[in-house]
Motif scaffolding. Structure first.
Motif, PDB file in Angstrom:
ATOM      1  N   LEU A   1     -40.993  18.695 -27.660  1.00  0.00           N
ATOM      2  CA  LEU A   1     -40.020  17.695 -27.243  1.00  0.00           C
ATOM      3  C   LEU A   1     -40.044  16.573 -28.279  1.00  0.00           C
ATOM      4  O   LEU A   1     -41.076  15.949 -28.519  1.00  0.00           O
ATOM      5  N   VAL A   2     -38.898  16.361 -28.905  1.00  0.00           N
ATOM      6  CA  VAL A   2     -38.805  15.386 -29.994  1.00  0.00           C
ATOM      7  C   VAL A   2     -38.217  14.080 -29.461  1.00  0.00           C
ATOM      8  O   VAL A   2     -37.166  14.078 -28.814  1.00  0.00           O
ATOM      9  N   ALA A   3     -38.907  12.996 -29.728  1.00  0.00           N
ATOM     10  CA  ALA A   3     -38.403  11.683 -29.331  1.00  0.00           C
ATOM     11  C   ALA A   3     -38.952  10.648 -30.294  1.00  0.00           C
ATOM     12  O   ALA A   3     -40.164  10.433 -30.349  1.00  0.00           O
ATOM     13  N   ARG A   4     -38.081  10.018 -31.049  1.00  0.00           N
ATOM     14  CA  ARG A   4     -38.511   8.983 -31.976  1.00  0.00           C
ATOM     15  C   ARG A   4     -38.715   7.673 -31.230  1.00  0.00           C
ATOM     16  O   ARG A   4     -37.893   7.299 -30.400  1.00  0.00           O
ATOM     17  N   GLY A   5     -39.792   7.005 -31.523  1.00  0.00           N
ATOM     18  CA  GLY A   5     -40.089   5.729 -30.853  1.00  0.00           C
ATOM     19  C   GLY A   5     -40.382   5.929 -29.382  1.00  0.00           C
ATOM     20  O   GLY A   5     -39.990   5.117 -28.542  1.00  0.00           O
ATOM     21  N   ALA A   6     -41.070   7.013 -29.016  1.00  0.00           N
ATOM     22  CA  ALA A   6     -41.342   7.313 -27.610  1.00  0.00           C
ATOM     23  C   ALA A   6     -42.185   6.219 -26.967  1.00  0.00           C
ATOM     24  O   ALA A   6     -43.140   5.725 -27.548  1.00  0.00           O
ATOM     25  N   ALA A   7     -41.814   5.866 -25.752  1.00  0.00           N
ATOM     26  CA  ALA A   7     -42.574   4.863 -25.003  1.00  0.00           C
ATOM     27  C   ALA A   7     -43.745   5.493 -24.299  1.00  0.00           C
ATOM     28  O   ALA A   7     -43.779   6.708 -24.079  1.00  0.00           O
ATOM     29  N   GLN A   8     -44.693   4.689 -23.916  1.00  0.00           N
ATOM     30  CA  GLN A   8     -45.833   5.181 -23.151  1.00  0.00           C
ATOM     31  C   GLN A   8     -45.506   5.107 -21.666  1.00  0.00           C
ATOM     32  O   GLN A   8     -44.530   4.497 -21.244  1.00  0.00           O
ATOM     33  N   VAL A   9     -46.394   5.699 -20.857  1.00  0.00           N
ATOM     34  CA  VAL A   9     -46.221   5.602 -19.411  1.00  0.00           C
ATOM     35  C   VAL A   9     -46.321   4.142 -19.026  1.00  0.00           C
ATOM     36  O   VAL A   9     -47.240   3.439 -19.438  1.00  0.00           O
ATOM     37  N   ARG A  10     -45.360   3.654 -18.242  1.00  0.00           N
ATOM     38  CA  ARG A  10     -45.335   2.252 -17.848  1.00  0.00           C
ATOM     39  C   ARG A  10     -46.394   1.961 -16.808  1.00  0.00           C
ATOM     40  O   ARG A  10     -46.629   2.743 -15.900  1.00  0.00           O
TER      41      ARG A  10
ATOM     42  N   GLN B   1     -46.032   6.168 -12.702  1.00  0.00           N
ATOM     43  CA  GLN B   1     -45.646   7.554 -12.892  1.00  0.00           C
ATOM     44  C   GLN B   1     -44.244   7.672 -13.486  1.00  0.00           C
ATOM     45  O   GLN B   1     -43.558   8.660 -13.288  1.00  0.00           O
ATOM     46  N   LEU B   2     -43.832   6.635 -14.217  1.00  0.00           N
ATOM     47  CA  LEU B   2     -42.526   6.639 -14.855  1.00  0.00           C
ATOM     48  C   LEU B   2     -42.717   6.724 -16.363  1.00  0.00           C
ATOM     49  O   LEU B   2     -43.368   5.876 -16.959  1.00  0.00           O
ATOM     50  N   LEU B   3     -42.184   7.784 -16.966  1.00  0.00           N
ATOM     51  CA  LEU B   3     -42.309   7.974 -18.404  1.00  0.00           C
ATOM     52  C   LEU B   3     -40.942   7.812 -19.049  1.00  0.00           C
ATOM     53  O   LEU B   3     -40.008   8.538 -18.718  1.00  0.00           O
ATOM     54  N   GLU B   4     -40.820   6.846 -19.940  1.00  0.00           N
ATOM     55  CA  GLU B   4     -39.543   6.566 -20.572  1.00  0.00           C
ATOM     56  C   GLU B   4     -39.570   7.004 -22.030  1.00  0.00           C
ATOM     57  O   GLU B   4     -40.426   6.579 -22.808  1.00  0.00           O
ATOM     58  N   LEU B   5     -38.615   7.847 -22.374  1.00  0.00           N
ATOM     59  CA  LEU B   5     -38.392   8.272 -23.752  1.00  0.00           C
ATOM     60  C   LEU B   5     -36.984   7.827 -24.133  1.00  0.00           C
ATOM     61  O   LEU B   5     -36.167   7.538 -23.259  1.00  0.00           O
ATOM     62  N   PRO B   6     -36.666   7.757 -25.405  1.00  0.00           N
ATOM     63  CA  PRO B   6     -35.311   7.363 -25.795  1.00  0.00           C
ATOM     64  C   PRO B   6     -34.246   8.249 -25.150  1.00  0.00           C
ATOM     65  O   PRO B   6     -34.181   9.446 -25.405  1.00  0.00           O
ATOM     66  N   GLY B   7     -33.465   7.663 -24.256  1.00  0.00           N
ATOM     67  CA  GLY B   7     -32.380   8.393 -23.601  1.00  0.00           C
ATOM     68  C   GLY B   7     -32.813   9.320 -22.487  1.00  0.00           C
ATOM     69  O   GLY B   7     -31.987  10.054 -21.931  1.00  0.00           O
ATOM     70  N   LEU B   8     -34.107   9.284 -22.131  1.00  0.00           N
ATOM     71  CA  LEU B   8     -34.617  10.232 -21.135  1.00  0.00           C
ATOM     72  C   LEU B   8     -35.736   9.578 -20.334  1.00  0.00           C
ATOM     73  O   LEU B   8     -36.694   9.067 -20.925  1.00  0.00           O
ATOM     74  N   THR B   9     -35.628   9.577 -19.014  1.00  0.00           N
ATOM     75  CA  THR B   9     -36.661   8.994 -18.156  1.00  0.00           C
ATOM     76  C   THR B   9     -37.129  10.028 -17.141  1.00  0.00           C
ATOM     77  O   THR B   9     -36.316  10.613 -16.426  1.00  0.00           O
ATOM     78  N   LEU B  10     -38.442  10.247 -17.078  1.00  0.00           N
ATOM     79  CA  LEU B  10     -39.024  11.168 -16.111  1.00  0.00           C
ATOM     80  C   LEU B  10     -39.767  10.376 -15.048  1.00  0.00           C
ATOM     81  O   LEU B  10     -40.593   9.518 -15.365  1.00  0.00           O
ATOM     82  N   ASP B  11     -39.454  10.654 -13.800  1.00  0.00           N
ATOM     83  CA  ASP B  11     -40.145  10.024 -12.667  1.00  0.00           C
ATOM     84  C   ASP B  11     -41.031  11.084 -12.038  1.00  0.00           C
ATOM     85  O   ASP B  11     -40.569  11.960 -11.323  1.00  0.00           O
ATOM     86  N   PHE B  12     -42.344  10.999 -12.319  1.00  0.00           N
ATOM     87  CA  PHE B  12     -43.269  12.006 -11.815  1.00  0.00           C
ATOM     88  C   PHE B  12     -43.466  11.880 -10.307  1.00  0.00           C
ATOM     89  O   PHE B  12     -43.822  12.843  -9.636  1.00  0.00           O
ATOM     90  N   TYR B  13     -43.253  10.672  -9.776  1.00  0.00           N
ATOM     91  CA  TYR B  13     -43.406  10.460  -8.334  1.00  0.00           C
ATOM     92  C   TYR B  13     -42.299  11.192  -7.571  1.00  0.00           C
ATOM     93  O   TYR B  13     -42.552  11.942  -6.633  1.00  0.00           O
ATOM     94  N   ALA B  14     -41.054  10.957  -7.992  1.00  0.00           N
ATOM     95  CA  ALA B  14     -39.910  11.585  -7.312  1.00  0.00           C
ATOM     96  C   ALA B  14     -39.547  12.936  -7.899  1.00  0.00           C
ATOM     97  O   ALA B  14     -38.731  13.656  -7.347  1.00  0.00           O
ATOM     98  N   GLN B  15     -40.152  13.270  -9.044  1.00  0.00           N
ATOM     99  CA  GLN B  15     -39.859  14.504  -9.766  1.00  0.00           C
ATOM    100  C   GLN B  15     -38.366  14.610 -10.073  1.00  0.00           C
ATOM    101  O   GLN B  15     -37.691  15.589  -9.774  1.00  0.00           O
TER     102      GLN B  15
END
Length: 235
Positions: free
Chosen positions: A225-234, A129-143
């Motif tokens: 939401l713009v993010a170049r080279g966005a990562a997938q959900v780990r 539940q961790l989504l990593e984008l360039p310079g931005l990380t969202l933790d859906f578990y901990a919100q």
């Protein structure tokens, strides 16, 4: 210690609480305990444990009832620790929200092995539940949202808006879709409500909110939401 797991111990026997706490600390866990159900419920909300060790028989309260009520506030594994060995008690404990059952007297080593096993599953669920984008990380578990090493506080609606756009990164999302997802109803052309929350969100994650580069307005009524080279959900 910032990433240490938190263990809540709920038992009316102070000696048991101390033993479990000592072994938890040896494992590098952060632990807290309570001897009664009412206090433990308050602690559950404030402490937000990753796992709960719970006695079936609490002072003036049934631990199984406490477990059932606790499920309204947490998905953390609940490991029952009890002197009751009857099958019907074990079945009831596991049926009403418990994840494991250990009988007293118990081996601290076995108890810690079970705790570690459940925490491994918690850890796996977190990574998924961790989504990593360039310079931005969202933790859906901990919100929670992190920008580099900085944690950003977002309201529930701001987090929901950002997380939905993050799951559709680099794709426009309409105001109607955002409104329905976050507010649970049709927008009825109410664009201002979403615009106000997007504005507040930009103030928190944009270097220059007046000239946003992360959340851009899309012609025709939407945001992206713009993010170049966005990562997938780990995983």
């Amino acid at each position: 210690m910032a990433d240490a797991y938190k263990i809540l111990i709920v038992d009316d026997d102070p000696h048991i609480c101390e033993i479990v706490q000592v072994y938890c600390e040896r494992e590098g866990f952060i632990s807290s305990y309570s001897h009664n159900g009412a206090e433990a419920m308050k602690l559950l909300v404030s402490f937000q444990p990753d796992l709960i060790v719970l006695d079936v028989l609490l002072a003036n309260e049934n631990g199984i009832d406490w477990c059932r009520n606790a499920r309204a506030y947490t998905d953390a594994p609940i490991l029952f620790l009890s002197s009751r060995e009857e099958d019907e008690v074990k079945i009831s404990a596991l049926s009403y929200g418990g994840d494991d059952y250990v009988t007293k007297p118990f081996s601290p080593g076995v108890l810690m092995a079970k705790i570690r096993a459940h925490l491994r599953r918690v850890s796996k669920g977190r990574r998924e539940q961790l989504l990593e984008l360039p310079g931005l990380t969202l933790d859906f578990y901990a919100q929670t949202v992190n920008m580099g090493s900085e944690s950003i506080f977002l309201s529930q609606k701001e987090f929901n808006l950002l997380s939905y756009m993050a799951q559709n990164v680099n794709r426009p999302v309409s105001v109607d879709a955002l409104f329905q997802l976050v507010w649970g109803m049709e927008s009825l052309k109410d664009t201002r409500t979403v615009a106000v929350h997007i504005s507040n969100l930009r103030k928190k994650i944009e270097a220059d909110p007046a000239n946003p580069e992360r959340i851009i307005t899309v012609r025709g009524g939407g945001y992206m939401l713009v993010a170049r080279g966005a990562a997938q959900v780990r995983t």
